[in-house]
Design an enzyme around this catalytic site. Structure first.
Site, PDB file in Angstrom:
ATOM      1  N   VAL A  34      99.509  57.291 -19.878  1.00 51.72           N
ATOM      2  CA  VAL A  34     100.123  56.148 -20.549  1.00 51.72           C
ATOM      3  C   VAL A  34      99.815  56.285 -22.037  1.00 51.72           C
ATOM      4  O   VAL A  34      98.676  56.513 -22.428  1.00 51.72           O
ATOM      5  CB  VAL A  34      99.570  54.811 -20.006  1.00 51.72           C
ATOM      6  CG1 VAL A  34     100.224  53.637 -20.712  1.00 51.72           C
ATOM      7  CG2 VAL A  34      99.773  54.720 -18.501  1.00 51.72           C
ATOM      8  N   GLY A  77      96.121  57.838 -15.292  1.00 50.61           N
ATOM      9  CA  GLY A  77      95.998  57.507 -13.882  1.00 50.61           C
ATOM     10  C   GLY A  77      96.162  58.764 -13.066  1.00 50.61           C
ATOM     11  O   GLY A  77      96.263  59.860 -13.619  1.00 50.61           O
ATOM     12  N   ASN A  78      96.194  58.594 -11.773  1.00 48.16           N
ATOM     13  CA  ASN A  78      96.389  59.759 -10.911  1.00 48.16           C
ATOM     14  C   ASN A  78      97.757  60.376 -11.110  1.00 48.16           C
ATOM     15  O   ASN A  78      97.931  61.576 -10.994  1.00 48.16           O
ATOM     16  CB  ASN A  78      96.225  59.361  -9.448  1.00 48.16           C
ATOM     17  CG  ASN A  78      94.764  59.273  -9.077  1.00 48.16           C
ATOM     18  OD1 ASN A  78      93.997  60.178  -9.352  1.00 48.16           O
ATOM     19  ND2 ASN A  78      94.380  58.172  -8.466  1.00 48.16           N
ATOM     20  N   ASP A 111      99.887  47.933  -4.186  1.00 52.49           N
ATOM     21  CA  ASP A 111      98.800  48.645  -4.880  1.00 52.49           C
ATOM     22  C   ASP A 111      98.094  47.725  -5.879  1.00 52.49           C
ATOM     23  O   ASP A 111      97.838  48.102  -7.021  1.00 52.49           O
ATOM     24  CB  ASP A 111      99.374  49.880  -5.598  1.00 52.49           C
ATOM     25  CG  ASP A 111      98.287  50.861  -6.007  1.00 52.49           C
ATOM     26  OD1 ASP A 111      97.168  50.782  -5.462  1.00 52.49           O
ATOM     27  OD2 ASP A 111      98.551  51.704  -6.880  1.00 52.49           O
ATOM     28  N   ILE A 115      96.584  55.926 -24.106  1.00 47.53           N
ATOM     29  CA  ILE A 115      95.753  54.743 -23.879  1.00 47.53           C
ATOM     30  C   ILE A 115      95.242  54.650 -22.442  1.00 47.53           C
ATOM     31  O   ILE A 115      94.447  53.796 -22.115  1.00 47.53           O
ATOM     32  CB  ILE A 115      96.490  53.424 -24.252  1.00 47.53           C
ATOM     33  CG1 ILE A 115      97.898  53.396 -23.659  1.00 47.53           C
ATOM     34  CG2 ILE A 115      96.505  53.216 -25.754  1.00 47.53           C
ATOM     35  CD1 ILE A 115      98.634  52.091 -23.929  1.00 47.53           C
TER      36      ILE A 115
END
Ligand code: ATP
Ligand code: MG
Length: 353
Positions: free
Chosen positions: A84, A79-80, A192, A76
């Site tokens: 996920v 990211g870096n 972040d 889904i």
């Protein structure tokens, strides 16, 4: 992916007959507890012996809850740091998000990560994405998270482009409550905060995720360079390498809200196509005046709120607590924005359970 393919070496310690049905497990209160294991309609959770409510980090050696107890679904998000995936708990049918971060690290770094994730797991706040459990196995950290079926605010912004002020105020209020919890209750800085770390669901809830994780990744040697995107929302005091505190998150919040309101990242790059040189962006953030919303397009309350967040000197910024009573946040109280309807009716439907 094959059922149980995630971590076949970890086993859940069930009562002797693991074929026993879930209904048999549930007590009248709807919660079953066996040693460290707590199961109710909301799913399964490991609890420490002493603090029944607080989940604890399970090391692989604890051998209790297995990733193999989840059926893997679709990816889904990416990211870096990793991917996920939607997963479903086999006993309860409940969906979770499984974040897997690949990293080959030494024992000492692993201990540090375990400590950070423990903080993550002890958070109990409706404005923070629940982190149910974390594993370190075979060079990867796997984190079982509350599944937020609307994805991130970044995903949502891609659909709607801009978020009108009354809805933005309602989003902002929830993020401020989450930040208030992190800052005042847990005494931690998120570090972040950005649109992709604010997750939404069909109930109109907005929750903060990924605190601590970025700090771990950034401090793990060899990985820091991968996390370029993170600098976009970084406060000037962090960029110059000075001391920074909770107010650093408030700066990031200001930039996030400005982006939601205008549809564009607050710092426009001098060349078309966006920022290619991260140092140029960092220099701009440090040397140039803080961004402001165009005052002819936004309410004075919104402009004042943004200004209260993006003061270059952190001492001049308001705290999460102070911002909760800011006129921008209270102005739309009577409007009673229905975020559930707004999130579900804008653009293509959300991923459903
Ligand atoms: P970066 O790696 O730069 O921090 P990111 O925050 O987008 O970027 P991830 O944290 O790995 O990276 O998340 C990737 C995407 O996965 C998110 O943008 C979001 O769409 C989705 N996602 C993450 N956590 C969840 C969750 N708990 N529920 C639903 N979707 C999630
Ligand atoms: Mg994230």
């Amino acid at each position: 992916m094959k059922k149980g393919a995630l971590a076949p070496n970890l086993k859940l310690s069930l009562p002797p007959d693991d074929e026993v049905s879930l209904s048999k497990f549930l007590s009248e209160s709807g919660t079953f507890k066996d040693g460290d294991l707590l199961v109710n309609k909301n799913g399964v959770r490991i609890v420490s012996q002493s603090e029944v409510e607080a989940p604890i980090l399970i090391q692989p050696s604890d051998n209790q809850l297995s990733l193999a107890d989840f059926d893997a679904g679709q990816v889904i998000g990416k990211g870096n740091g990793g991917i996920v995936r939607l997963v479903q708990h086999k006993w309860t049918g409940q969906f979770f998000a499984l974040k897997v971060i690949q990293m080959n690290i030494e024992e000492s770094a692993r201990k540090h990560i375990a400590q950070e994730l423990k903080i993550n797991q002890s958070s109990q706040c409706p404005y923070i994405v629940v982190c149910y459990q974390s594993f370190y196995d075979n060079g990867a950290i796997s984190i079982i998270l509350e599944y937020m079926d609307g994805g991130s605010l970044a995903d949502f912004l891609n659909k709607v482009n801009i978020i009108p002020e009354p809805y933005l105020a309602a989003v902002c209020k929830q993020v401020l409550k989450g930040l208030w919890y992190l800052h005042h209750e847990k005494h931690i800085i998120h570090r972040d905060l950005k649109p992709s770390n604010l997750l939404i669901n069909h109930r109109g809830e907005v929750k903060i995720t990924d605190f601590g994780v970025s700090a771990i990744l950034a401090s793990t040697s060899g990985l820091a360079n991968t996390f370029v995107g993170t600098y976009n929302y970084m406060s000037p005091e962090r960029i110059i390498g000075g001391n920074y505190g909770y107010k650093s998150d408030i700066w990031s919040l200001g930039l996030v809200l400005l982006e939601c309101a205008t549809g564009e990242f607050a710092y426009t790059s001098p060349q078309p196509g966006g920022w290619v040189n991260v140092y140029e962006l960092m220099e701009t953030i440090v040397d140039q005046p803080a961004p402001r919303p165009p005052s002819d397009q936004f309410s004075p309350e919104f402009c004042s709120f943004i200004s209260a967040c993006v003061q270059k000197d952190p001492k001049d910024r308001l705290s999460a607590n102070e911002l909760l009573t800011h006129p921008f946040v209270t102005k739309y109280d009577d409007f009673d924005a229905d975020l559930a309807l707004y999130f579900t009716s804008s653009g293509p439907p959300l991923a459903t359970l």
